[in-house]
Design an enzyme around this catalytic site. Structure first.
Site, PDB file in Angstrom:
ATOM      1  CG  HIS A 304      -2.049   0.839   1.143  1.00  0.00           C
ATOM      2  ND1 HIS A 304      -2.236   2.062   1.216  1.00  0.00           N
ATOM      3  CD2 HIS A 304      -3.371   0.650   1.405  1.00  0.00           C
ATOM      4  CE1 HIS A 304      -3.172   2.749   1.255  1.00  0.00           C
ATOM      5  NE2 HIS A 304      -4.126   1.691   1.424  1.00  0.00           N
ATOM      6  CG  HIS A 347      -0.730   6.488   9.892  1.00  0.00           C
ATOM      7  ND1 HIS A 347      -1.286   7.447   9.250  1.00  0.00           N
ATOM      8  CD2 HIS A 347       0.644   6.387   9.916  1.00  0.00           C
ATOM      9  CE1 HIS A 347      -0.180   8.258   8.782  1.00  0.00           C
ATOM     10  NE2 HIS A 347       0.842   7.629   9.195  1.00  0.00           N
ATOM     11  CD  GLU A 353      -3.649  11.248   8.855  1.00  0.00           C
ATOM     12  OE1 GLU A 353      -4.583  10.742   8.643  1.00  0.00           O
ATOM     13  OE2 GLU A 353      -2.340  10.773   8.846  1.00  0.00           O
ATOM     14  CG  HIS A 378      -7.750  10.186  12.571  1.00  0.00           C
ATOM     15  ND1 HIS A 378      -8.409  10.093  11.314  1.00  0.00           N
ATOM     16  CD2 HIS A 378      -8.762   9.722  13.207  1.00  0.00           C
ATOM     17  CE1 HIS A 378      -9.646   9.449  11.510  1.00  0.00           C
ATOM     18  NE2 HIS A 378      -9.498   9.337  12.727  1.00  0.00           N
ATOM     19  CG  HIS A 384      -5.212   7.743  12.158  1.00  0.00           C
ATOM     20  ND1 HIS A 384      -4.507   8.439  12.790  1.00  0.00           N
ATOM     21  CD2 HIS A 384      -5.299   7.516  10.918  1.00  0.00           C
ATOM     22  CE1 HIS A 384      -3.403   8.931  11.851  1.00  0.00           C
ATOM     23  NE2 HIS A 384      -3.682   8.232  10.792  1.00  0.00           N
TER      24      HIS A 384
HETATM   25 FE   FE2 Z   1      -3.070   8.668   8.761  1.00  0.00          FE
END
Ligand code: FE2
Length: 450
Positions: A304, A347, A353, A378, A384
């Site tokens: 990813h 993460h 964010e 976040h 998160h």
């Molecule tokens: Fe993130």
């Protein structure tokens, strides 16, 4: 839509009346005039400008900025801006806040809000800004404000410019007409508009009431990210950015000019429209971009990529690779990676964010609760990731090629922690239960099963 592309030889694009017409490109040295011959040729400041216009320079960067970041335009207008303004009086800023603004103590956690309904009361764009978070310090030219905007009435003989920030409008519902000094921009959900500091505009509805997201960028001007080994194409392509052709109004009427300056809102009375620029040239101008034209690039075999691969625009800071703001989107794309957990991974991030959803379903939150018009936050170094539903689906999915379709989420990501406004903290849309969504993720560990 009328799109005109100036050639390398400086073909002048023309506009007429307050209707949209666009020129293609990003950061070009545009030239445009609404009356033939209004733009002086070969010089910026002739002794007498054509049509009795005044010449005025609008500097978006210091004079001495390097060429790559030097931004300015020359405007040829009926009256110079100093004639539009006098002493400003403090105006009611409503729910519009500016960093630093620490006014609510919300426990640190993943935070989320339902879509906030469009109020029924009459709200112009200036009256309808609702600050959700602030970050950094506007006076230090760093950080951002992240807001919702609600518009239920067009501005009439009212105008505004923002001295604190470059503004990014992200419509989520309803179409807007941005009548600016530089020309007219129409935007709808799926598009964004960027209004540089100091550019005057009037915001009008083109249909029903409008709701959207607004980012105030206190820092360096948004620009295109470097593509590195991706090469010369894909992501946001320069040709898809549209800057308006010159359009002006010669209108004498009692009017009001609002200015966002120093974290406060100010106003002064005018007897005419300040949208009186008959011709302009330069590289400092508003523009729009259709997010559906973004050409995503991503993992083709396994794993990813980091979400930075989906950066549309970035506001750089003095630290290389550490953005004041990245504007990132999650749009329609194919997922093809083999033996891969395809949604975003779990993460923690030094950046913070702020996410919004324009339409569709965001693939990390299939368990509901993140609806179009909603917000998640976040914050810096807070964990998160996918909810339980998304984790289970993605862990057990048959990994055939799969298309995410009809979805458009975005992120304002900043290097600064975001402070939640009192409006956001006290909103009925604040989802207090979201903070604990991670607790639904159960232990799957079994030491006997590698
Ligand atoms: Fe993130």
């Amino acid at each position: 839509m009328n799109v005109q592309t100036p050639s390398a030889f400086g073909t002048i694009a023309t506009g007429s009346g307050l209707t949209p017409g666009y020129m293609s490109g990003f950061g070009n040295g545009f030239e445009t005039e609404a009356l033939p011959g209004a733009l002086p040729v070969g010089r910026n400041s002739p002794q007498r400008c054509p049509y009795g216009l005044y010449a005025e320079q609008l500097s978006g960067s210091p004079f001495t900025a390097p060429r790559t970041t030097n931004e300015r335009s020359w405007l040829y207008r009926i009256r110079p801006t100093i004639a539009h303004t006098g002493a400003f009086a403090k105006a009611e800023a409503g729910f519009w806040r500016t960093a630093p603004a620490h006014e609510a103590d919300v426990p640190i956690a993943p935070l989320r809000w339902d879509p906030i309904p469009i109020p029924s009361e009459p709200l112009s764009f200036v009256e309808g800004v609702r600050t959700m978070t602030t970050a950094g310090d506007a006076g230090a030219q760093s950080g951002m404000g992240a807001h919702l905007y609600f518009v239920t009435r067009s501005m009439q003989d009212e105008y505004v410019y923002n001295a604190d920030a470059e503004m990014v409008l992200v419509p989520q519902e309803g179409e807007l007409r941005l009548a600016t000094e530089f020309g007219v921009i129409d935007i709808e959900p799926g598009e964004i508009a960027v209004i540089p500091r100091g550019v005057k505009l009037r915001v009008e509805l083109l249909g029903g009431p409008a709701r959207g997201y607004l980012c105030e960028n206190y820092g360096g001007a948004l620009t295109l990210p470097e593509r590195g080994p991706i090469g010369a194409n894909c992501l946001a392509n320069q040709r898809d950015f549209l800057t308006p052709c010159a359009a002006y109004e010669d209108r004498d009427a009692p009017s009001k000019l609002f200015v966002k300056w120093g974290g406060a809102l100010w106003s002064c009375d005018l007897d005419h429209s300040p949208l009186d620029v008959v011709a302009w040239h330069g590289n400092y101008a508003p523009y729009k971009y259709d997010l559906r034209k973004y050409a995503p690039v991503g993992p083709l075999l396994f794993d990813h990529a980091d979400p930075s691969i989906f950066t549309v625009l970035t506001s750089p800071s003095e630290t290389p690779g550490t953005a004041n703001i990245d504007f990132v989107i999650f749009s329609d794309r194919w997922l093809v990676a083999e033996n891969t957990f395809r949604p975003p991974w779990y993460h923690m991030n030094v950046m913070s964010e702020f996410m919004g959803l324009i339409y569709g379903v965001y693939d990390a939150k299939t368990g509901g609760g993140f609806a179009p018009g909603g917000i998640s936050l976040h914050n810096s170094m807070l964990p998160h990731g996918p909810d339980r539903d998304a984790f289970q689906k993605a862990s057990n999915a048959e990994l055939a090629p799969h298309k995410l379709q009809g979805t458009l989420a975005f992120m304002f990501e900043t290097r600064f922690p975001q402070k939640v406004s009192r409006y956001a903290a006290e909103s009925p849309a604040f989802q207090r239960s979201y903070a604990g969504y991670g607790k639904a993720l159960k232990k799957n560990f079994d030491p006997t099963r590698p």
